[in-house]
Write a protein that holds these residues in place. Structure first.
Motif, PDB file in Angstrom:
ATOM      1  N   SER A 199       0.851  -1.189   0.000  1.00  0.00           N
ATOM      2  CA  SER A 199       0.000   0.000   0.000  1.00  0.00           C
ATOM      3  C   SER A 199       0.885   1.237   0.000  1.00  0.00           C
ATOM      4  O   SER A 199       2.042   1.194   0.442  1.00  0.00           O
ATOM      5  CB  SER A 199      -0.944   0.009   1.209  1.00  0.00           C
ATOM      6  N   VAL A 200       0.332   2.307  -0.534  1.00  0.00           N
ATOM      7  CA  VAL A 200       1.080   3.575  -0.625  1.00  0.00           C
ATOM      8  C   VAL A 200       0.096   4.724  -0.496  1.00  0.00           C
ATOM      9  O   VAL A 200      -1.054   4.631  -0.948  1.00  0.00           O
ATOM     10  CB  VAL A 200       1.845   3.636  -1.970  1.00  0.00           C
ATOM     11  N   GLN A 201       0.552   5.780   0.126  1.00  0.00           N
ATOM     12  CA  GLN A 201      -0.262   6.991   0.195  1.00  0.00           C
ATOM     13  C   GLN A 201      -0.222   7.689  -1.153  1.00  0.00           C
ATOM     14  O   GLN A 201       0.804   7.693  -1.846  1.00  0.00           O
ATOM     15  CB  GLN A 201       0.289   7.938   1.261  1.00  0.00           C
ATOM     16  N   ILE A 204       7.129   3.330  -8.505  1.00  0.00           N
ATOM     17  CA  ILE A 204       6.045   4.207  -8.940  1.00  0.00           C
ATOM     18  C   ILE A 204       6.153   5.488  -8.132  1.00  0.00           C
ATOM     19  O   ILE A 204       6.038   5.473  -6.887  1.00  0.00           O
ATOM     20  CB  ILE A 204       4.660   3.558  -8.726  1.00  0.00           C
ATOM     21  N   SER A 205       6.384   6.581  -8.807  1.00  0.00           N
ATOM     22  CA  SER A 205       6.506   7.880  -8.154  1.00  0.00           C
ATOM     23  C   SER A 205       5.181   8.624  -8.228  1.00  0.00           C
ATOM     24  O   SER A 205       4.379   8.399  -9.138  1.00  0.00           O
ATOM     25  CB  SER A 205       7.602   8.715  -8.835  1.00  0.00           C
ATOM     26  N   ASP A 206       4.958   9.514  -7.241  1.00  0.00           N
ATOM     27  CA  ASP A 206       3.743  10.337  -7.247  1.00  0.00           C
ATOM     28  C   ASP A 206       2.509   9.453  -7.475  1.00  0.00           C
ATOM     29  O   ASP A 206       1.710   9.670  -8.413  1.00  0.00           O
ATOM     30  CB  ASP A 206       3.851  11.414  -8.327  1.00  0.00           C
ATOM     31  N   SER A 207       2.338   8.452  -6.637  1.00  0.00           N
ATOM     32  CA  SER A 207       1.276   7.458  -6.819  1.00  0.00           C
ATOM     33  C   SER A 207      -0.093   8.117  -6.941  1.00  0.00           C
ATOM     34  O   SER A 207      -0.421   9.072  -6.226  1.00  0.00           O
ATOM     35  CB  SER A 207       1.264   6.474  -5.649  1.00  0.00           C
ATOM     36  N   GLN A 208      -0.875   7.584  -7.854  1.00  0.00           N
ATOM     37  CA  GLN A 208      -2.227   8.079  -8.096  1.00  0.00           C
ATOM     38  C   GLN A 208      -3.233   6.975  -7.821  1.00  0.00           C
ATOM     39  O   GLN A 208      -2.894   5.787  -7.852  1.00  0.00           O
ATOM     40  CB  GLN A 208      -2.348   8.575  -9.538  1.00  0.00           C
TER      41      GLN A 208
END
Lengths: 115, 115
Positions: free
Chosen positions: A12-14, A79-83
């Motif tokens: 999970s990621v914010q 994955i950068s700047d997750s959307q």
């Protein structure tokens, strides 16, 4: 035999943060290709990014990049700047250069993006 | 954008029955594939098809399985006498060319349930 291992069943990621999905593989081949596919819920798998083993430079596609370590047989996806739209199952896959045209897939990592 | 389509999305059958899973690959693609994913396991290669014949198949693809391109658009997978262990998600894929670098485009899958 070629094997692909994804050791993180779930991640999970914010939103707006960066996440790295890991993948390792085993092969005796020297020429091959590595892929990351994304499968959104109830949708088909789509290609995210691919890497040729003979290239030292890591592949990048917009917010997606890989860290390819050939000696360690590691191929992680960053994955950068997750959307929110990045939420999906991610599959790492291997394909040999000249010994057949089948993919070898990992078991997948389910990525949740938290708003 | 062209997509690979598969029908039905879900098929329920009794053990011992024959099933045919249908796929419509992208129209200018020449290589066709079937994969399956048993719940919780890896996506596994079954067979590849080119120029109206099987070009490669895995150990899973035994005499119970067959593939066919009955017309210019459909690509089918037939399971002659289904077993409980055939329950899985079946993915069709196609690619324009057969080289290892080429992207395979996947369909959304058919979930086969054998009772």
């Amino acid at each position: 035999a070629q094997t692909v291992t994804q050791s993180q069943p779930e991640m999970s990621v914010q939103e707006a943060e960066t996440v790295t999905l890991s993948c390792t593989y085993d092969t005796s081949e020297s020429d091959y290709y590595l892929f990351w596919y994304k499968q959104p819920p109830s949708r088909q798998m789509i290609l995210v990014i691919r890497q040729e083993a003979y290239k030292q430079q890591n592949a990048t596609e917009n917010r997606f990049s890989v860290n390819f370590q050939k000696a360690a047989k590691s191929f992680s996806l960053k994955i950068s700047d997750s959307q929110l739209g990045d939420a999906a199952m991610y599959f790492c896959a291997y394909r040999a250069y000249n010994t057949g045209n089948q993919f070898y897939f990992g078991t997948g990592t389910s990525l949740t993006v938290i708003p | 954008e062209p997509e690979v389509t598969q029908t039905p999305s879900h098929q329920v059958t009794q053990m011992g029955q024959e099933v045919i899973l249908r796929c419509v690959p992208i129209s200018n693609h020449l290589y066709f594939y079937w994969y399956r994913q048993i719940l919780g396991q890896k996506v596994e290669f079954l067979v590849s098809f080119y120029n109206n014949e099987i070009s490669e198949k895995s150990e899973i693809f035994d005499d119970q399985f067959s593939v066919e391109r009955p017309d210019g658009s459909n690509f089918t997978l037939k399971i002659r006498s289904t077993k409980l262990e055939d329950s899985a998600m079946y993915f069709c894929a196609s690619s324009e060319l057969g080289q290892a670098y080429n992207e395979q485009f996947f369909g959304p899958g058919t979930r086969l349930t054998v009772l």
